[in-house]
Design a protein around this motif. Sequence first.
Motif, short mmCIF file in Angstrom:
data_model
loop_
_atom_site.label_atom_id
_atom_site.label_comp_id
_atom_site.label_asym_id
_atom_site.label_seq_id
_atom_site.Cartn_x
_atom_site.Cartn_y
_atom_site.Cartn_z
N PHE A 76 0.86 -1.18 0.00
CA PHE A 76 0.00 0.00 0.00
C PHE A 76 0.90 1.24 0.00
O PHE A 76 1.37 1.67 1.05
CB PHE A 76 -0.93 -0.01 1.22
CG PHE A 76 -1.96 -1.09 1.18
CD1 PHE A 76 -3.18 -0.89 0.55
CD2 PHE A 76 -1.71 -2.32 1.76
CE1 PHE A 76 -4.13 -1.89 0.50
CE2 PHE A 76 -2.66 -3.33 1.72
CZ PHE A 76 -3.87 -3.11 1.09
N PRO A 77 1.18 1.81 -1.19
CA PRO A 77 2.07 2.98 -1.27
C PRO A 77 1.40 4.26 -0.79
O PRO A 77 0.18 4.39 -0.79
CB PRO A 77 2.41 3.08 -2.75
CG PRO A 77 1.69 2.00 -3.44
CD PRO A 77 0.79 1.32 -2.47
N LEU B 63 2.21 7.42 -5.73
CA LEU B 63 0.98 7.34 -6.51
C LEU B 63 -0.12 6.48 -5.91
O LEU B 63 -1.00 6.02 -6.60
CB LEU B 63 1.28 6.92 -7.96
CG LEU B 63 2.27 7.83 -8.68
CD1 LEU B 63 2.56 7.28 -10.06
CD2 LEU B 63 1.74 9.25 -8.76
N GLY B 64 -0.10 6.25 -4.58
CA GLY B 64 -1.21 5.61 -3.87
C GLY B 64 -1.60 4.26 -4.42
O GLY B 64 -0.82 3.57 -5.06
N GLY B 65 -2.87 3.87 -4.17
CA GLY B 65 -3.39 2.60 -4.65
C GLY B 65 -2.84 1.41 -3.90
O GLY B 65 -2.64 1.44 -2.69
N LEU B 66 -2.57 0.32 -4.64
CA LEU B 66 -2.02 -0.90 -4.06
C LEU B 66 -1.33 -1.72 -5.13
O LEU B 66 -1.55 -1.52 -6.32
CB LEU B 66 -3.10 -1.73 -3.35
CG LEU B 66 -4.26 -2.29 -4.17
CD1 LEU B 66 -3.93 -3.69 -4.67
CD2 LEU B 66 -5.49 -2.36 -3.30
N SER B 67 -0.50 -2.64 -4.69
CA SER B 67 0.18 -3.55 -5.60
C SER B 67 -0.11 -4.96 -5.13
O SER B 67 0.18 -5.32 -3.99
CB SER B 67 1.68 -3.28 -5.59
OG SER B 67 2.32 -4.10 -6.53
N LEU B 68 -0.71 -5.77 -6.03
CA LEU B 68 -1.21 -7.09 -5.65
C LEU B 68 -0.80 -8.12 -6.69
O LEU B 68 -1.39 -8.20 -7.76
CB LEU B 68 -2.73 -7.03 -5.53
CG LEU B 68 -3.48 -8.30 -5.21
CD1 LEU B 68 -3.07 -8.82 -3.83
CD2 LEU B 68 -4.96 -8.05 -5.22
N VAL C 226 -1.17 -10.39 -11.26
CA VAL C 226 -2.46 -9.98 -11.82
C VAL C 226 -3.35 -9.59 -10.65
O VAL C 226 -3.58 -10.41 -9.77
CB VAL C 226 -3.11 -11.12 -12.63
CG1 VAL C 226 -4.49 -10.72 -13.13
CG2 VAL C 226 -2.22 -11.53 -13.79
N PRO C 227 -3.81 -8.39 -10.52
CA PRO C 227 -3.79 -7.30 -11.48
C PRO C 227 -2.49 -6.50 -11.46
O PRO C 227 -2.29 -5.66 -12.33
CB PRO C 227 -4.95 -6.44 -11.04
CG PRO C 227 -5.03 -6.61 -9.58
CD PRO C 227 -4.62 -8.04 -9.34
N GLY C 228 -1.59 -6.73 -10.49
CA GLY C 228 -0.33 -6.00 -10.46
C GLY C 228 -0.45 -4.67 -9.74
O GLY C 228 -1.18 -4.54 -8.76
N ARG C 229 0.23 -3.66 -10.25
CA ARG C 229 0.26 -2.34 -9.61
C ARG C 229 -0.95 -1.53 -10.04
O ARG C 229 -1.15 -1.28 -11.23
CB ARG C 229 1.56 -1.62 -10.00
CG ARG C 229 1.69 -0.22 -9.45
CD ARG C 229 1.90 -0.24 -7.93
NE ARG C 229 2.27 1.07 -7.45
CZ ARG C 229 1.40 1.97 -7.01
NH1 ARG C 229 0.12 1.70 -6.97
NH2 ARG C 229 1.82 3.13 -6.58
#
Length: 187
Positions: A88-89, A94-99, A102-105
């Motif tokens: 969780f950046p 640039l916020g959001g999440l990286s998972l 797939v789906p990736g960043r």
Amino acid sequence: MRKFVFPVTLLASALVLSLTAHADTIDNFVLTGNGLDVTFSLPASPPGNESTCPIGIITSCLPGSETAFTVSTLVTTNGVSEMESIDFPTLRFLGGLSLGLVPGRLYGPVLFAPDAANPTFLIGTFDLGAINPKGDPPVLDYSLSITPETTAQTPEPSTLGLFGTGLLGLIGVARKRLGSRSGSAAN
């Protein structure tokens, strides 16, 4: 006076409002978009990462300057579950999440407050986007809903014990009074 104080004390102890033990609250995450249905649950206030300052750019971390925090949890993607690490950046990255792959960043708003060292997830629905590796369309759209899990509150054992003791005391007082009335009626 003594006969009055004891029953009032027992009655007060029987009518004490029950307190509840508070477990850590859990937030449920549902990510949808581009044929994916991803679900997972995390603590509402997960442990943050205090040592995520970029190395070489900043020599010491100021509050809020952390770049992200990471958690591992069971993630279900289109019915298939596996353990995943999720980043969780902060807004700096640039916020959001990286998972996973797939789906990736996924880019979007920051999903927690106040910072990556002491995060608490925000509740609501958020629009996220990913760069499409195929290029058409250039951005893939996703929707992430974060909702608190509803759980029944658990009464504290000490409160239940206090309630039960008060109730037994009231029953004992009532039996004693009924016994003394029937004894005086027989005389």
